[in-house]
Structures are given as C-alpha cells and as structure tokens.
Design an enzyme around this catalytic site. Sequence first.
Site, PDB file in Angstrom:
ATOM      1  N   HIS A 239       8.873  55.164  43.060  1.00  0.00           N
ATOM      2  CA  HIS A 239       8.434  56.524  43.549  1.00  0.00           C
ATOM      3  C   HIS A 239       9.049  57.284  44.385  1.00  0.00           C
ATOM      4  CE1 HIS A 239       5.170  59.456  44.239  1.00  0.00           C
ATOM      5  NE2 HIS A 239       5.441  59.327  45.391  1.00  0.00           N
ATOM      6  N   HIS A 266      11.552  64.150  52.081  1.00  0.00           N
ATOM      7  CA  HIS A 266      11.714  65.557  51.675  1.00  0.00           C
ATOM      8  C   HIS A 266      12.618  66.316  52.636  1.00  0.00           C
ATOM      9  CE1 HIS A 266       8.473  64.188  49.129  1.00  0.00           C
ATOM     10  NE2 HIS A 266       7.837  63.847  50.099  1.00  0.00           N
TER      11      HIS A 266
END
Length: 305
Positions: A239, A266
């Site tokens: 993931h 991120h």
Amino acid sequence: MLQRTLASSVHVTGVGLHSGERVVLNLHPADVDTGIRFRRTDLEGEQGEIIPLSPLLINDTRLSSTIVTDSGVRVGTIEHIMSALSAMGIDNVLIELNAPEIPIMDGSSLPFIYLLQDAGIFDQAAEKKFIRIKKTIVVEDPSKRVAFLPYDGFKVTLTIDFDHPVFNRSNQTYSIDFAGASYLEEIARARTFGFMQEVELMRSHNLGLGGNLTNAIVIDDFDVLNPEGLRYPDEFVRHKILDAIGDLYIAGHPIIGAFEGFKSGHAINNALLRKMFSEPDSFEWVTFPANKGLPSAFHPVVQTQ
C-alpha cells in the site's frame, strides 16, 4: 505514445476517510495538454473554479496528500485516485467532487481502476510527455529517505519500518519493476492501514472520521482486526508503494526512472517532486512517437476506444 483521456464521464459516491462526509465524485474527459484538474462543485465563485494539479499545491500532508489553494480550497486524499490514473496512463481528466475529500472507497485504488475501466480510455491526437530522470535526486531527513535514479523504465523499491508483531510477520521491503509486473495484480488491492490506538488522537484533529473496517486495515496491539485478514501477506508495504505511485503522479506526467524510499510518506514524496522540478538538469522531457523506444513498463494496460 499518445495522450489519453476518458471515453465517457463516470461517477461514484462514497465517504471521505478523514472528513467522514458523503462525496459524489464525477470524472470527465478532458482536452489534450490540460492535464489532471479538480473542481469543487459545492463551492461558488473563485473557490468553485477549476484547479490544475501541481506539486506546489500539496500543502497538507497529514496522513494524505491534500491540495490547499491560496484561497483555502481543499481537495484531500488524492493519492489513491492518482495512483489509479497513473496505472491506467490517463493524462487529461477533470475530477469534480462536492466535498473536501476524494472518497476512500475500500481503502485501495482498485475501485478507481474499475471506475476508469467503466469510463473507457480514449487515445488523443497528441504525444504523451514523459519525465526522464537524468541524475540521482535525493531528499532525506533524520529518519526518512527518498530518491529518483536514472532507469530505463519504472521501478519502485520501498521499505517500511514498524516495530509491531503484525509487521514483524511480513516483509517490510518490496520492489516492483513494472516492465515485468502488473500494477493491477500486485499493487491495486492493497489497502490503507492504521493503528487502533491512534484513532482517538486522529479524531481529535478531525482526521479518520470516516474510517472503519470496510475501508482500512485496522491494527490493535497484537493483530489485524479485519475479519477477512490481509489481501497480500505484505499488504502494508504494497500500500505504501500504491501511495508513492499516486504521490509521484502529482507531477502530471509519467516518470521514467527508479524510485527508492525508506519510510517514505506524502510530505517527503512531495519534497522529492519539488526538488526535481527545481533542478532542471536532473530530468528531461521526452516523447515516443509510434511508441518507438518506449520502455515496456509504459505499454498500454487496457484496450483503448
């Protein structure tokens, strides 16, 4: 290779993982060279205008990649749909939603893959533009590291590092070369995950309000709480690769190169894109008319219309 858009418009409804709000999401075909753009249909005036995607607009990276414009318009949790758009080779699309966050669906990118397949893919009369990495680019902090390296294709190698019984039972490093492996089979079904002990803290910051066992892997002190278990033995690191692919596609173009990450997230993924664009000699723009010289990692994955 030609640019691609959707053959028709499609829509889906869902819930935002962090906002908990119901979301209606519409995807529309778009003209060549317009790129990936977003519009909040619940807002009016300047705030309801189309937002062209750029790494410089990712201004909130708490547990997701979120667009925040100068006027305060938010489009959150874009990484999963961006990952699907990357896998399907979509260059131009208008994404409309009536809430501040892309719906989480089942926590993976697979529902978005199905949505794009329902829309159909349309080849356009303009060459697709690729970013080819020419030299190694590195971003690191005391505990994390990400890098682009020159590579004639697209390869992702990622390592996570969690001291927990569930993670200790699975591989925490995974590498995939898309010249010989399928995103749809190896990455698309991997779901987002979180720890039960963090839920209360997240919700105190208005995060994770829409999360549950149907759209995330939830982990307690010892094991996975989802009754169906994991979809892959190493679903967690897969993931994170899904996330990284989505974060990197915020560049707006496919990247010819290798990505390596250690505990990537991120914020640092976005920092890598910003550094790349700030160093023009680190990459070059390339096209492949009639697919001549196109690396096999980028060969079309579906039949176009």
